[in-house]
Design an enzyme around this catalytic site. Sequence first.
Site, PDB file in Angstrom:
ATOM      1  N   TYR A 109       0.732  -1.292  -0.026  1.00 27.02           N
ATOM      2  CA  TYR A 109       0.181  -0.091  -0.053  1.00 27.02           C
ATOM      3  C   TYR A 109       0.690   1.189  -0.035  1.00 27.02           C
ATOM      4  CZ  TYR A 109      -4.463  -2.608   0.297  1.00 27.02           C
ATOM      5  OH  TYR A 109      -5.452  -3.236   0.134  1.00 27.02           O
ATOM      6  N   GLU A 205       0.269 -31.510   9.686  1.00 23.55           N
ATOM      7  CA  GLU A 205      -0.083 -30.751   8.870  1.00 23.55           C
ATOM      8  C   GLU A 205      -1.570 -29.881   8.906  1.00 23.55           C
ATOM      9  OE1 GLU A 205      -0.250 -32.661   4.762  1.00 23.55           O
ATOM     10  OE2 GLU A 205      -1.607 -30.891   3.807  1.00 23.55           O
ATOM     11  N   ASP A 257      -0.307 -35.279   5.169  1.00 24.48           N
ATOM     12  CA  ASP A 257      -1.202 -36.101   4.011  1.00 24.48           C
ATOM     13  C   ASP A 257      -0.269 -36.970   3.468  1.00 24.48           C
ATOM     14  OD1 ASP A 257      -3.361 -35.049   5.157  1.00 24.48           O
ATOM     15  OD2 ASP A 257      -3.903 -33.735   3.452  1.00 24.48           O
TER      16      ASP A 257
END
Lengths: 377, 569
Positions: A109, A205, A257
Amino acid sequence: MPKTKKSADRKKPPRIRETPVAGKIVSEAKNVEEKISKGKKPSLRFPIRSLRNVSYQSQKGFFEIRGRTKERTLTVNTVKTFAQTLRMMALSKELVETDDIATKREAYYVSKNWGDARFSEQPESDTVIEDVEALFRVNREQLGFIPEEKGGDVAGELVVVDRDAETGESLRIDCRKFGSGAYSIPISVEHLGFETKAEFVLVIETAGMFQRLVKHNYWKRGNCILVSMGGVPTRACRRFIRRLADTKKLPVYVFVDGDPYGITNIYRTLKVGSGNAAHLNEFFCVPQARFLGITPQDIVDYKLPTHPLKDVDVKRAKDALKNDPFVLHHKAWQRAIQQLVQMGVRAEQQALAKHGLNYVIDEYLPEKIRHPERFLP
Amino acid sequence: MKRSRTTGSSAAKKQPDLFQEPEEKKLSPSKKKKEEKAETIVLPVPEEKTSPAKRTSAPRLPKQREISVSEFFAKNRHLLGFDNPSKALLTTVKEAVDNSLDACEEAAILPKLDVRIDELAEDRFLVTVEDNGPGIARKEAPRIFGSLLYGSKFHRLRQSRGQQGIGISAAGMYGQMTTGKPMIVISRLGANKPAHRFALLLDTKKNLPVIASEEEIDWPLEHGTRVAIELEASYKAGHHSVDRYLRQVALANPHAEIVYRSPKGETFRYERAVERLPAEAREIKPHPRGVELGTLMKMLKETKSRNVRGFLTTEFSRVSGKVADEILEKAALKPETSPARVHRDAAEILYRAIQKTKIMNPPTNCLSPIGEEQLTLSLKAHHEPAFVAAVTRPAAVYRGNPFLIEAALAYGGPSFEADQQAELYRLANRVPLQYQKSACAITKSVIDVAWKNYMVPQSRGALPTAPMAIAVHIASVWVPFTSESKEAIASYPEITKEIRLALQECGRKLGVYIRRGRRLAEAEKKKSYIEKYLPHIGIALQEILGLSDERRDRRMKELETILEKSRKA
């Protein structure tokens, strides 16, 4: 930066050294001005930030940047990025000198004030920040830029010693006493101290699995510290686990996973770092991490319900087998990834719920942790 | 009404077949010569019960019955362009507009057309076409509009839009068949003549017009014709739409003013881009190379010449006495032989002799091109492009027929969307072709040009992808269509070669333009880049190093010089 490296090699664990960034920015800018005054095109030299410019140092345990650099010479075509890089350096110098900080979003910004040199999207300004980081071989926090991402959650057998920002008084944060909640890793972790009697750190995870383990006080039964990464670990999360494991000499077990993303993106980044921030991997990696599961073999052994691999999964796996220096170094990983590709399936952590919601706590984790030597490297 | 023995299929078919009809001219040769407008050929057809589309060579059945026009029409709608409701609407507009433009041009009037389509019900439309042409004599009007195959353009070798005289009356009949309503014709010959309004029905059994009503009315136009046909149809936007067709008509006829009101109530006004009529197309005699054996036999029968030498020199173009002698020698025919006695076998020998003799190309002043200047103005008016190129090729000849190719392209500007295939306008004798795009020699030739040489991207086997419109016009006394429906040009090598040459010439000009544009844009971009971003380097250096304003400005001046130098290098 050979100096930093040497000192890091000598005394372990390494500390991120606060380097006088403002001085470096000034000298780089002087260089540019001098070149112009001599009628030459100014240039900046950046290390190449990609997996192709890292090598896996198994003794050191992380991706180390190789020497390759690219010179960005100021030409008509590069004048925009060149101007943006210089303006970002000016902003950084101001932040450092006034002891202020800006999030990456805030920096974006601020650029809106730069007229034609403003960024139109945040990824553009993030890239320039990373360029400057690499240019000076420092982490962005030293430049005054901080990420807005969350560091990760911690629960279990750990007391974190922090300081009160105003009084400098020491604060003892007991991670056993967050009930069903958790301690949130701060953006900067260099000053933290640790007290623990835990036997290992279990890094998870997904927030869902972390919740389950916290709710049932698994850390008590396993005598461990639970850390939730929530996807690819942030730098702060990696650094936190690294410092914790280093200072307390704890093994780190990673539970993600069973798919190419969990293996090559999450686990690999945690353990050896990334190609993008290769100049910082030395600090933001956890070489002692070991892969607990879900392994491709788990899918077979535990008869886990699976989903077919998507095209992107297969592409990711094949790419890792071909280009990832970490995978190329470990035969075991090559075999595991090939097995996954051959089966053509993936299994999530939560797939263990097929055998009962608490199967993971009662059977899977205890059995796994009895044989850490079987973990993938 | 005389009836000739022709077959149904060939009557609706392309022109050369009509020339082959052995007997039709015999019935009214003298009349035709004198009064073109009065020629009448009546559809079908004798002697065949089964299918009117069959050839005359089919065995004749013992029992013969006349087939009515409507029966023929009902079975052969597709031959005349009425295959489906949306095509029927387009064909009706097309025939009326072709007629109007031809009529105006023949009377040397700058055409002003008013086309209007009203949606009466979901599948009912009223097509009204009004022109400022010469008008039609009161006693001719019913027959022109009310019987099939009544026209002036039927047998001449001259470049014109309509060729068969089927068009407008077929449209009227289609309307009558689908709605039962008569065609309304208003026509006026001049300021001091009254305007007549007819309601015409077609007696489909006799192929005769039936005047349902006739009256004198007040009409604002001094001269002109208005045709209104109500028909079952459907209106569709898109590639084959009436909107698009009329836009292309305006493009191909920059001397015409066309106002079109669509069924949705939008008004499209196409102003004249040029105030000059195209050069009048002249009628020519056939070139010996262009006639087929059947036509030759028919001409031998019909000629007024008393010997075959005279026949050759008077009935054909480019046959001098010397050439005639050469042909006859090769055919082993005596010059004084009566043409009537040259029968089939001898005629075939004569035909072959003609093919073997060297004969000068036909005259080309019979062709009326749109013109490079007119095409340029037209494309500019329609597309407001950044660049236009137009080429009119010299006339050439295929199989004895003179033809001429024009190509033009418009590039860039607000009317085009990026990354679209180029828009292709196929024009034959100023008539836009709408259907069978991929079967057309024009499309194939455009695809065959290597557009990449001219900085225009092109995928294999496709039209170039560019903000561009390409117009290709073939002008010929006889345009070779691939089929009866007159929607695609046949790929004669002579024709595709000319199209390619015309396109390449336009392409080269376009390539030069694009390259120059890119160079300028590149230089301009670099310059603006420097102007935009250089000050920020100055600001940053000043902030970091605390430079004085003077020193900052001096450095940036120096830097600008460095960059300018490298830019030129």
